[in-house]
Scaffold this motif. Structure first.
Motif, mmCIF file in Angstrom:
data_model
loop_
_atom_site.group_PDB
_atom_site.id
_atom_site.type_symbol
_atom_site.label_atom_id
_atom_site.label_comp_id
_atom_site.label_asym_id
_atom_site.label_seq_id
_atom_site.Cartn_x
_atom_site.Cartn_y
_atom_site.Cartn_z
ATOM 1 N N THR A 212 0.842 -1.192 0.000
ATOM 2 C CA THR A 212 0.000 0.000 0.000
ATOM 3 C C THR A 212 0.878 1.243 0.000
ATOM 4 O O THR A 212 1.995 1.233 0.515
ATOM 5 C CB THR A 212 -0.927 0.017 1.227
ATOM 6 N N PRO A 214 0.443 5.426 0.810
ATOM 7 C CA PRO A 214 -0.455 6.506 1.250
ATOM 8 C C PRO A 214 -0.371 7.700 0.294
ATOM 9 O O PRO A 214 0.712 8.218 0.031
ATOM 10 C CB PRO A 214 0.074 6.862 2.644
ATOM 11 N N GLY A 217 -4.065 11.042 2.090
ATOM 12 C CA GLY A 217 -4.911 10.477 3.131
ATOM 13 C C GLY A 217 -5.583 9.180 2.761
ATOM 14 O O GLY A 217 -6.385 8.657 3.555
ATOM 15 N N HIS A 218 -5.300 8.631 1.594
ATOM 16 C CA HIS A 218 -5.879 7.356 1.151
ATOM 17 C C HIS A 218 -4.775 6.330 1.004
ATOM 18 O O HIS A 218 -3.697 6.634 0.478
ATOM 19 C CB HIS A 218 -6.603 7.531 -0.197
ATOM 20 N N ASN A 219 -5.011 5.121 1.461
ATOM 21 C CA ASN A 219 -4.070 4.023 1.285
ATOM 22 C C ASN A 219 -4.424 3.288 -0.001
ATOM 23 O O ASN A 219 -5.424 2.575 -0.074
ATOM 24 C CB ASN A 219 -4.118 3.065 2.474
ATOM 25 N N LEU A 220 -3.633 3.502 -1.021
ATOM 26 C CA LEU A 220 -3.858 2.894 -2.315
ATOM 27 C C LEU A 220 -3.024 1.623 -2.447
ATOM 28 O O LEU A 220 -1.871 1.578 -2.010
ATOM 29 C CB LEU A 220 -3.488 3.866 -3.438
ATOM 30 N N ILE A 247 -7.521 2.365 -6.584
ATOM 31 C CA ILE A 247 -8.383 3.130 -5.673
ATOM 32 C C ILE A 247 -9.596 2.270 -5.390
ATOM 33 O O ILE A 247 -10.651 2.386 -6.041
ATOM 34 C CB ILE A 247 -8.785 4.485 -6.286
ATOM 35 N N GLY A 248 -9.446 1.385 -4.446
ATOM 36 C CA GLY A 248 -10.515 0.432 -4.166
ATOM 37 C C GLY A 248 -10.819 -0.383 -5.405
ATOM 38 O O GLY A 248 -9.930 -0.804 -6.147
ATOM 39 N N ASP A 345 -12.177 11.419 -4.740
ATOM 40 C CA ASP A 345 -11.785 12.607 -4.002
ATOM 41 C C ASP A 345 -10.956 13.511 -4.918
ATOM 42 O O ASP A 345 -9.915 13.083 -5.421
ATOM 43 C CB ASP A 345 -10.975 12.205 -2.773
ATOM 44 N N LEU A 348 -7.337 13.702 -3.971
ATOM 45 C CA LEU A 348 -6.593 12.499 -4.345
ATOM 46 C C LEU A 348 -6.185 12.557 -5.812
ATOM 47 O O LEU A 348 -5.059 12.204 -6.168
ATOM 48 C CB LEU A 348 -7.445 11.256 -4.076
#
Length: 403
Positions: A212, A214, A217-220, A247-248, A345, A348
């Motif tokens: 992962t 970061p 603020g998102h853990n990709l 991204i998910g 986001d 992001l």
């Protein structure tokens, strides 16, 4: 006057003589008396005495050694002397190895003393000749640019010493040497991945990175592949490829400028877009997006006015391919509201725009370069990816250590 005593003319009888007179003669011997008599006689003939082991043992050992031939005694003496000589030679080796390790630690500015192993036997004759058959040096944890080399091991052959004795070795000339440099995946995971990215071997010259990263603020989820290759005579280079950030389940980002790169919806993302009327209308309401997708304006107007027509348009395989081909990074700056409706986001997307291929590749770079010696040369011979890390074969010649 005293009255004189009168002696009897007839003395009194002796009582013991009277008893003897009553004796009828010797009794007849019984079997028990015979047995006891035999036992006493046997004991009398051969009286018991404690054995003298001490004097007898000494005599036997002395006789045995005295009986050995002179040649055998000489061989035994030579074996004893050779054992003491070998012991002294090994002590001298240990002392020399310890001194060499301390010297290398100081001159190479190492955190810990290396392991030094001097080959050949006997050592003292080599020292007298100022020549060593081989010297193996192993140095752990060597800093190399951004990474640490788990172990550097080299064996020098036919070493010529500049010395006046065992305790006055000033330096050495190394005509040639060979060795290994090891870079472990455990060190890479700790130093580059920071416990978020794991490196594993894949084939002879490739390393795969999974983990992962970061971003805003998102853990990709990160996936990449590094191809290991030699760069020049002393360097290792990595070519990072197949990089992607997920991204998910909504979109995937691939750094680059080609049509297949950038931020694109995943198949699941396009399927969700086709099912959700709100997301589909938000996408088709932007003329720039419709133009890039190549959807006719009349079809778009009908779809926005009629949900049934909208489901018909978005449910077609062609629409799914067109939606998956959109580079959302390009549209994010112009239409941040649409991106938010799609579940992305905007901050992001801005960060992803700055996460170019060189920037991302630099985070995963495994490159390093061996130091250049003041004299002689060091060359990389072979680079190979193994199960536990990267192993590099090195060789060199004409090195000088000390003065």
């Amino acid at each position: 006057m005293r009255t004189p005593h009168h002696l009897d003319a007839h003395p009194r009888p002796n009582p013991y003589e009277e008893l003897a007179a009553l004796d009828d003669g010797p009794l007849e011997e019984t079997p028990l008396d015979e047995f006891l008599t035999e036992e006493r006689d046997a004991g009398a003939e051969d009286a018991w005495a404690p054995p003298d082991h001490r004097r007898g043992g000494k005599r036997r050992r002395k006789n045995r050694f005295a009986g050995l031939p002179l040649a055998v005694k000489a061989v035994v003496g030579l074996v004893v002397l050779a054992s003491f000589a070998a012991l002294g030679d090994r002590w001298a080796v240990l002392y020399a190895e310890h001194r060499a390790a301390d010297t290398l630690k100081d001159r190479l500015d190492l955190a810990a003393a290396p392991e030094v192993e001097i080959g050949g036997f006997p050592f003292l004759t080599q020292l007298a000749d100022k020549r060593l058959d081989s010297v193996k040096v192993t140095v752990p944890d060597v800093a190399a640019d951004r990474v640490s080399l788990a172990k550097v091991s080299a064996t020098a052959h036919d070493v010529r010493l500049n010395a006046d004795g065992l305790t006055s070795v000033r330096g050495a000339d190394v005509p040639r040497f060979d060795g290994d440099v090891q870079l472990t995946f455990a060190d890479l995971n700790r130093e580059l991945g920071a416990s978020q990215v794991k490196f594993t071997g894949e084939g002879r010259d490739r390393v795969r990175a999974n983990g992962t990263l970061p971003v805003a603020g998102h853990n990709l989820r990160l996936r990449a592949e590094a191809r290991i290759q030699r760069q020049g005579e002393r360097g290792i280079a990595t070519e990072i490829g197949k990089m992607r950030l997920d991204i998910g389940d909504l979109a995937t980002y691939r750094p680059g400028t080609r049509a297949s790169e950038g931020l694109h919806l995943t198949p699941k993302g396009t399927a969700d877009l086709a099912r959700e009327t709100r997301k589909a209308k938000a996408l088709l309401s932007v003329p720039a997006i419709v133009q890039r997708m190549g959807v006719p304006e009349a079809t778009v107007r009908e779809a926005l006015a009629d949900d049934g027509k909208l489901a018909e348009v978005t449910g077609s395989p062609r629409f799914a391919r067109q939606a998956a081909g959109l580079n959302l990074i390009d549209l994010a700056l112009e239409n941040p509201g649409v991106m938010r409706r799609l579940g992305l986001d905007p901050d992001l997307l801005d960060s992803l725009a700055g996460l170019t291929r060189p920037v991302l590749a630099d985070r995963l770079s495994l490159a390093f370069e061996l130091p250049e010696p003041e004299q002689g040369n060091v060359r990389l011979q072979d680079v190979r990816v193994e199960e536990d890390g990267i192993r590099v074969r090195v060789s060199g010649s004409g090195l000088t250590v000390g003065k």
